[in-house]
Design a protein around this motif. Structure first.
Motif, PDB file in Angstrom:
ATOM      1  N   VAL A  10       0.874  -1.163   0.000  1.00  0.00           N
ATOM      2  CA  VAL A  10       0.000   0.000   0.000  1.00  0.00           C
ATOM      3  C   VAL A  10       0.917   1.219   0.000  1.00  0.00           C
ATOM      4  N   ALA A  11       0.574   2.231  -0.797  1.00  0.00           N
ATOM      5  CA  ALA A  11       1.440   3.401  -0.944  1.00  0.00           C
ATOM      6  C   ALA A  11       0.592   4.655  -1.034  1.00  0.00           C
ATOM      7  N   ILE A  12       1.239   5.790  -0.706  1.00  0.00           N
ATOM      8  CA  ILE A  12       0.544   7.074  -0.770  1.00  0.00           C
ATOM      9  C   ILE A  12       1.562   8.187  -0.979  1.00  0.00           C
ATOM     10  N   PRO A  13       1.310   9.117  -1.900  1.00  0.00           N
ATOM     11  CA  PRO A  13       2.109  10.340  -1.982  1.00  0.00           C
ATOM     12  C   PRO A  13       1.415  11.468  -1.203  1.00  0.00           C
ATOM     13  N   LEU A  14       2.194  12.207  -0.405  1.00  0.00           N
ATOM     14  CA  LEU A  14       1.675  13.320   0.392  1.00  0.00           C
ATOM     15  C   LEU A  14       2.354  14.604  -0.049  1.00  0.00           C
ATOM     16  N   SER A  15       1.613  15.690  -0.055  1.00  0.00           N
ATOM     17  CA  SER A  15       2.147  16.974  -0.511  1.00  0.00           C
ATOM     18  C   SER A  15       2.286  17.934   0.667  1.00  0.00           C
ATOM     19  N   TYR A  16       3.316  18.805   0.604  1.00  0.00           N
ATOM     20  CA  TYR A  16       3.574  19.797   1.644  1.00  0.00           C
ATOM     21  C   TYR A  16       3.955  21.119   0.990  1.00  0.00           C
ATOM     22  N   SER A  17       3.707  22.197   1.720  1.00  0.00           N
ATOM     23  CA  SER A  17       3.993  23.535   1.206  1.00  0.00           C
ATOM     24  C   SER A  17       5.345  24.024   1.720  1.00  0.00           C
ATOM     25  N   GLU A  18       5.719  25.237   1.316  1.00  0.00           N
ATOM     26  CA  GLU A  18       7.030  25.778   1.687  1.00  0.00           C
ATOM     27  C   GLU A  18       7.121  26.129   3.159  1.00  0.00           C
ATOM     28  N   ARG A  19       6.002  26.246   3.862  1.00  0.00           N
ATOM     29  CA  ARG A  19       6.025  26.550   5.296  1.00  0.00           C
ATOM     30  C   ARG A  19       6.215  25.299   6.149  1.00  0.00           C
ATOM     31  N   ASP A  20       5.979  24.136   5.571  1.00  0.00           N
ATOM     32  CA  ASP A  20       6.078  22.886   6.337  1.00  0.00           C
ATOM     33  C   ASP A  20       7.536  22.447   6.460  1.00  0.00           C
ATOM     34  N   PRO A  21       7.925  21.940   7.628  1.00  0.00           N
ATOM     35  CA  PRO A  21       9.289  21.398   7.771  1.00  0.00           C
ATOM     36  C   PRO A  21       9.470  20.154   6.902  1.00  0.00           C
ATOM     37  N   ILE A  22      10.723  19.911   6.510  1.00  0.00           N
ATOM     38  CA  ILE A  22      11.037  18.789   5.617  1.00  0.00           C
ATOM     39  C   ILE A  22      11.601  17.640   6.444  1.00  0.00           C
ATOM     40  N   PRO A  23      10.893  16.509   6.599  1.00  0.00           N
ATOM     41  CA  PRO A  23      11.407  15.379   7.394  1.00  0.00           C
ATOM     42  C   PRO A  23      12.723  14.854   6.813  1.00  0.00           C
ATOM     43  N   GLY A  24      13.727  14.722   7.667  1.00  0.00           N
ATOM     44  CA  GLY A  24      15.017  14.204   7.235  1.00  0.00           C
ATOM     45  C   GLY A  24      15.812  15.159   6.385  1.00  0.00           C
ATOM     46  N   GLY A  25      15.447  16.453   6.394  1.00  0.00           N
ATOM     47  CA  GLY A  25      16.122  17.408   5.530  1.00  0.00           C
ATOM     48  C   GLY A  25      17.550  17.718   5.922  1.00  0.00           C
ATOM     49  N   CYS A  26      17.934  17.390   7.162  1.00  0.00           N
ATOM     50  CA  CYS A  26      19.314  17.617   7.615  1.00  0.00           C
ATOM     51  C   CYS A  26      19.986  16.288   7.931  1.00  0.00           C
ATOM     52  N   ASN A  27      19.808  15.323   7.039  1.00  0.00           N
ATOM     53  CA  ASN A  27      20.391  14.000   7.241  1.00  0.00           C
ATOM     54  C   ASN A  27      21.911  14.027   7.068  1.00  0.00           C
ATOM     55  N   LEU A  28      22.618  13.489   8.053  1.00  0.00           N
ATOM     56  CA  LEU A  28      24.076  13.346   7.973  1.00  0.00           C
ATOM     57  C   LEU A  28      24.521  11.920   8.247  1.00  0.00           C
ATOM     58  N   GLU A  29      23.575  11.022   8.529  1.00  0.00           N
ATOM     59  CA  GLU A  29      23.913   9.672   8.973  1.00  0.00           C
ATOM     60  C   GLU A  29      23.573   8.602   7.948  1.00  0.00           C
ATOM     61  N   PHE A  30      22.475   8.751   7.240  1.00  0.00           N
ATOM     62  CA  PHE A  30      21.994   7.705   6.344  1.00  0.00           C
ATOM     63  C   PHE A  30      22.338   8.040   4.892  1.00  0.00           C
ATOM     64  N   ASP A  31      21.943   7.167   3.961  1.00  0.00           N
ATOM     65  CA  ASP A  31      22.422   7.254   2.582  1.00  0.00           C
ATOM     66  C   ASP A  31      21.790   8.384   1.774  1.00  0.00           C
ATOM     67  N   LEU A  32      20.496   8.572   1.923  1.00  0.00           N
ATOM     68  CA  LEU A  32      19.813   9.583   1.119  1.00  0.00           C
ATOM     69  C   LEU A  32      20.207  10.996   1.548  1.00  0.00           C
ATOM     70  N   ASP A  33      20.180  11.934   0.608  1.00  0.00           N
ATOM     71  CA  ASP A  33      20.442  13.333   0.956  1.00  0.00           C
ATOM     72  C   ASP A  33      19.351  13.863   1.884  1.00  0.00           C
TER      73      ASP A  33
END
Length: 549
Positions: free
Chosen positions: A102-125
């Motif tokens: 089961v899958a879902i795409p969710l949309s967010y605006s420019e005011r919403d924080p970005i989950p994992g946006g400051c990743n320094l530990e895992f593979d994805l940017d």
């Protein structure tokens, strides 16, 4: 909303905010597409879930390092370009069997924080995933810090330039926990309940917030593992200044494996555990109703628990023995402890020592129940010294309170402890959260990392039924013993003194028939002689004197 996936031009078509069910097979990687993206959307979060088979989601058709994620609950963040209205990605599985997703795409605006946006530990940017690891003792989740939202085409805010209120350090993280129905291991149920943990409003309405982390805290949280119990975790990152929020990709676990041969999720209980606790429950049920009358049997039961508990901790921490071997050795050591306590009472008649052991066992159960409540999750008790001192004080308080009425203390211990052994036996067949009252204390003693784990368990239909049975047995046993022992001596007399008096009476009273019974040593020797004669060849009658030549 739910829908089955529609395929156009070889791509699975998705809609924002709509859950889609589909099957993935190994030889056929599948493209996915989202059309008609609104201009006020600055980033998308796509997430895909399966029960236990792995699925890969990738930015590109060819899997490259740092562009894909593989697991049961995985997702990607798509930062949209100016004027972008369509987005594509790719899905595949390496599993031999088809995988229901089961899958879902969710949309967010420019005011919403970005989950994992400051990743320094895992593979994805930008990594919105929650990474889960479990063992027998604890389940640990980790996630990457979030970043502030920004408009399409703009540069992302720096992650570690400053720590003021204008940076990502103002963000807060709420960790939520959601329990699936007890004993429900079905795939359909999991995928349905995961839909309640994907979006922020549903998470807040359905799950329980366990803890709130700030940017200064480590993005790691531990929970007590619940074998065979489905649990879903998610994290909501909040921006207090803008009053906006976003959800990470939820992750689930049963703290067991569906694919392992021994001790899997379908049959998590071991045969040795069932045998051990069934026998203990039969003895405990007898003690619950007749323990005070059969005093020496109760002492054996208490001694068994007392020494067996400490012996199991000792051999588990010091030896690498298998679980079944440790359980057998614990049963042997517990039996030795029970015999020793009975022998000490028979020879020395030390009532206070015996009642101290009885009171400590009851106090242990009371103290375990105290820390089973939300009180045990207070941060002060994450320190081992504070925890064990507080635990010991509560356990010692019980025998101190009842020091003036030892019979009541003994009857209470018989009813409560004896009936709780039935709860442990029930748990080895049907899962119940009440067994974690004592199991969490055992985990704390065996594993130093368990001290930081949050202790939360579901309380559902099975637990209410088992709690009712436990309470009914305890009240019935206590009431029956109090009524039956009314007018009787508080405790039986000293057995060794009675034996000495009886022996002296037999020696001095020649009219007593027992006076003429031979001593025990002579009786044993006579019995041994009779047994020996059974194996000797019968001699024929007649003279056997040899002739003299």
């Amino acid at each position: 909303a739910e829908a089955q996936a529609n395929s156009t031009d070889g791509f699975l078509e998705f809609s924002v905010g709509k859950f889609t069910y589909f099957l993935l097979s190994r030889p056929f990687p599948q493209g996915a597409i989202l059309r008609h993206i609104s201009s006020n959307v600055t980033f998308l979060l796509f997430q895909i879930h399966s029960q236990y088979q792995n699925t890969t989601v990738s930015f590109t058709k060819t899997l490259l390092p740092g562009t894909s994620e593989t697991g049961n609950d995985r997702g990607l963040v798509f930062i949209l370009r100016p004027e972008q209205t369509m987005c594509t990605w790719y899905l595949e599985t390496k599993d031999a069997k088809p995988v229901q997703n089961v899958a879902i795409p969710l949309s967010y605006s420019e005011r919403d924080p970005i989950p994992g946006g400051c990743n320094l530990e895992f593979d994805l940017d930008i990594d919105p995933n929650i990474y889960l690891d479990y063992n027998f003792f604890e389940t640990t989740i980790k996630f990457a810090p979030a970043n502030l939202g920004y408009a399409r085409g703009a540069e992302p805010p720096p992650c570690d330039v400053g720590t003021g209120q204008e940076s990502r350090w103002r963000l807060q993280y709420d960790v939520y926990q959601y329990f699936l129905p007890e004993g429900d291991l079905t795939e359909a149920s999991l995928l349905q309940h995961l839909q309640r943990m994907a979006q922020v409003p549903q998470v807040k309405a359905s799950a329980v917030k366990v803890v709130t982390l700030t940017a200064d805290d480590k993005t790691t949280v531990s929970f007590s593992s619940l074998l065979g119990q489905g649990v879903i975790y998610n994290v909501i990152v909040r921006d207090p200044s803008l009053n906006t929020s976003a959800a990470y990709v939820p992750v689930h676990t049963y703290a067991c494996s569906f694919e392992s041969v021994d001790g899997n999720c379908i049959s998590p209980g071991r045969v040795s555990t069932k045998v051990f606790f069934t026998l203990l429950a039969l003895l405990g049920l007898f003690i619950c109703f007749f323990g005070h009358r059969f005093w020496k049997t109760e002492l054996f039961f208490i001694g068994f628990i007392f020494l067996g508990f400490f012996f199991y901790i000792l051999i588990t921490r010091l030896t690498p023995l298998e679980y079944d071997v440790r359980l057998v050795l614990t049963a042997v050591a517990g039996s030795v402890g029970g015999i020793f306590l009975v022998a000490s009472w028979w020879r020395f008649g030390t009532l206070m020592l015996c009642m101290l052991c009885v009171g400590l066992v009851l106090g242990f159960l009371v103290s375990s129940g105290t820390f089973f409540t939300p009180l045990g999750n207070l941060k002060v008790f994450h320190d081992d010294g504070v925890y064990w001192v507080s635990f010991s004080c509560i356990a010692l308080l019980i025998p101190v309170i009842f020091m003036g009425c030892l019979r009541i203390l003994n009857i209470l211990a018989c009813g409560v402890v004896g009936s709780y052994s039935v709860v442990l036996a029930v748990d080895s067949y049907v899962s119940t959260s009440l067994s974690y009252i004592t199991l969490n204390v055992l985990r704390r003693a065996l594993n130093t990392g368990f001290r930081g784990a949050f202790i939360r368990v579901p309380f559902q239909t099975n637990d209410f039924l088992v709690l009712a049975v436990w309470g009914m047995l305890a009240v019935s046993g206590i009431t029956l013993q109090i009524r039956r022992e009314r007018g009787q001596p508080p405790f039986p007399p000293h057995p060794y003194k009675l034996w000495k008096q009886e022996r002296e009476r037999r020696v001095t009273n020649i009219l007593d028939p027992s006076h003429h019974i031979p001593p025990l040593r002579e009786r044993l020797y006579g019995r041994f002689t009779q047994i020996k004669e059974l194996f000797q060849k019968e001699q024929p009658a007649g003279e056997r004197t040899p002739l003299l030549l």
